[in-house]
Design a protein around this motif. Structure first.
Motif, PDB file in Angstrom:
ATOM      1  N   LYS A  68       5.318 -11.419   1.781  1.00 18.54           N
ATOM      2  CA  LYS A  68       6.178 -12.428   1.141  1.00 18.54           C
ATOM      3  C   LYS A  68       5.617 -12.876  -0.198  1.00 18.54           C
ATOM      4  O   LYS A  68       6.353 -13.202  -1.117  1.00 18.54           O
ATOM      5  CB  LYS A  68       6.344 -13.648   2.053  1.00 18.54           C
ATOM      6  N   MET A  69       4.279 -12.911  -0.301  1.00 20.77           N
ATOM      7  CA  MET A  69       3.618 -13.347  -1.535  1.00 20.77           C
ATOM      8  C   MET A  69       3.487 -12.217  -2.556  1.00 20.77           C
ATOM      9  O   MET A  69       2.972 -12.432  -3.653  1.00 20.77           O
ATOM     10  CB  MET A  69       2.234 -13.911  -1.203  1.00 20.77           C
ATOM     11  N   GLY A  70       3.927 -11.001  -2.199  1.00 23.48           N
ATOM     12  CA  GLY A  70       3.862  -9.873  -3.115  1.00 23.48           C
ATOM     13  C   GLY A  70       2.486  -9.244  -3.241  1.00 23.48           C
ATOM     14  O   GLY A  70       2.206  -8.533  -4.208  1.00 23.48           O
ATOM     15  N   LYS A  71       1.621  -9.479  -2.267  1.00 21.86           N
ATOM     16  CA  LYS A  71       0.280  -8.904  -2.297  1.00 21.86           C
ATOM     17  C   LYS A  71       0.295  -7.480  -1.734  1.00 21.86           C
ATOM     18  O   LYS A  71       1.078  -7.179  -0.847  1.00 21.86           O
ATOM     19  CB  LYS A  71      -0.683  -9.753  -1.458  1.00 21.86           C
ATOM     20  N   THR A  72      -0.574  -6.638  -2.238  1.00 24.65           N
ATOM     21  CA  THR A  72      -0.801  -5.333  -1.645  1.00 24.65           C
ATOM     22  C   THR A  72      -1.620  -5.561  -0.382  1.00 24.65           C
ATOM     23  O   THR A  72      -2.573  -6.330  -0.391  1.00 24.65           O
ATOM     24  CB  THR A  72      -1.585  -4.424  -2.612  1.00 24.65           C
ATOM     25  N   VAL A  73      -1.238  -4.893   0.710  1.00 25.40           N
ATOM     26  CA  VAL A  73      -1.964  -5.018   1.977  1.00 25.40           C
ATOM     27  C   VAL A  73      -2.455  -3.635   2.376  1.00 25.40           C
ATOM     28  O   VAL A  73      -1.704  -2.657   2.331  1.00 25.40           O
ATOM     29  CB  VAL A  73      -1.070  -5.588   3.094  1.00 25.40           C
ATOM     30  N   ALA A  74      -3.717  -3.565   2.771  1.00 26.08           N
ATOM     31  CA  ALA A  74      -4.285  -2.287   3.201  1.00 26.08           C
ATOM     32  C   ALA A  74      -5.081  -2.490   4.483  1.00 26.08           C
ATOM     33  O   ALA A  74      -5.661  -3.552   4.709  1.00 26.08           O
ATOM     34  CB  ALA A  74      -5.177  -1.705   2.104  1.00 26.08           C
ATOM     35  N   PHE A  75      -5.079  -1.455   5.312  1.00 30.86           N
ATOM     36  CA  PHE A  75      -5.797  -1.450   6.582  1.00 30.86           C
ATOM     37  C   PHE A  75      -6.854  -0.349   6.540  1.00 30.86           C
ATOM     38  O   PHE A  75      -6.703   0.645   5.838  1.00 30.86           O
ATOM     39  CB  PHE A  75      -4.824  -1.193   7.743  1.00 30.86           C
ATOM     40  N   PRO A  76      -7.931  -0.512   7.323  1.00 25.88           N
ATOM     41  CA  PRO A  76      -9.036   0.458   7.255  1.00 25.88           C
ATOM     42  C   PRO A  76      -8.761   1.761   7.989  1.00 25.88           C
ATOM     43  O   PRO A  76      -8.012   1.805   8.969  1.00 25.88           O
ATOM     44  CB  PRO A  76     -10.176  -0.293   7.945  1.00 25.88           C
TER      45      PRO A  76
END
Length: 189
Positions: free
Chosen positions: A69-77
């Motif tokens: 919602k905040m427009g952040k890039t999200v990444a998982f390991p």
């Protein structure tokens, strides 16, 4: 007086975490995510590195939706078995996660690998954390190797019951910038 070894502490904290019920985990996860969402380090980040919880770990899943919602890039390991390295891949849906050889949910092969920067915020799992910013991980060293070259901010994410004053750590163990639980945000000086 003998201090407990890391393996003895792992057994102790794993048993404690395994005793937590589903209702407690859900409530604590919600409160910890609310505490995390108010942190300047999280708000200012353009990329957030998350993890998918296993075996009663506190869950950062509500933060995933907030990041989007905040427009952040999200990444998982993704754990690289051959090099024991940890890399992160961008996802925009939890449906992009598949079961790995470690039994963890990780981004599938089609997900793009990202390069963390100084504006990246890494949320780190562990069995337990110390109030001086050290973590008691699962013994494989993936996060320690990653954090050694990480330039952004890092936060241990845990239940308050799994935060202790101190425990043994090695010189290669990298302290975190902060610890976030359901009851506090602890900044490491």
């Amino acid at each position: 007086m003998n201090r407990p070894s890391k393996n003895e502490l792992r057994q102790k904290y794993r048993a404690l975490r395994d005793s937590f019920g589903e209702e407690f985990i859900e409530r604590a996860s919600k409160l910890a995510c609310e505490n995390l969402a108010d942190c300047k380090e999280f708000i200012d980040a353009d990329m957030v590195l998350l993890y998918y919880p296993i075996k009663n770990e506190i869950s950062p899943k509500p933060i995933f939706e907030l990041c989007l919602k905040m427009g952040k890039t999200v990444a998982f390991p993704v754990c690289q078995n051959d090099s024991s390295a940890l890399l992160f891949k961008k996802i925009s849906s939890l449906d992009s996660l598949t079961r790995s050889s470690f039994g963890l949910l990780e981004p599938n092969e089609s997900c793009e690998t990202v390069s963390p920067t100084e504006k990246t915020f890494c949320i780190v799992p562990a069995l337990a954390f110390s109030r001086d910013g050290h973590r008691l991980g699962y013994g494989k060293g993936f996060y320690d190797r990653f954090l050694a070259n990480f330039k952004g901010k890092s936060a241990g994410f845990s239940y308050s019951a799994l935060v202790c004053d101190t425990f043994p750590h090695d010189e290669h163990d990298i302290p975190l910038n902060m610890i976030v639980t359901e009851s506090e945000v602890l900044y490491i000086v």
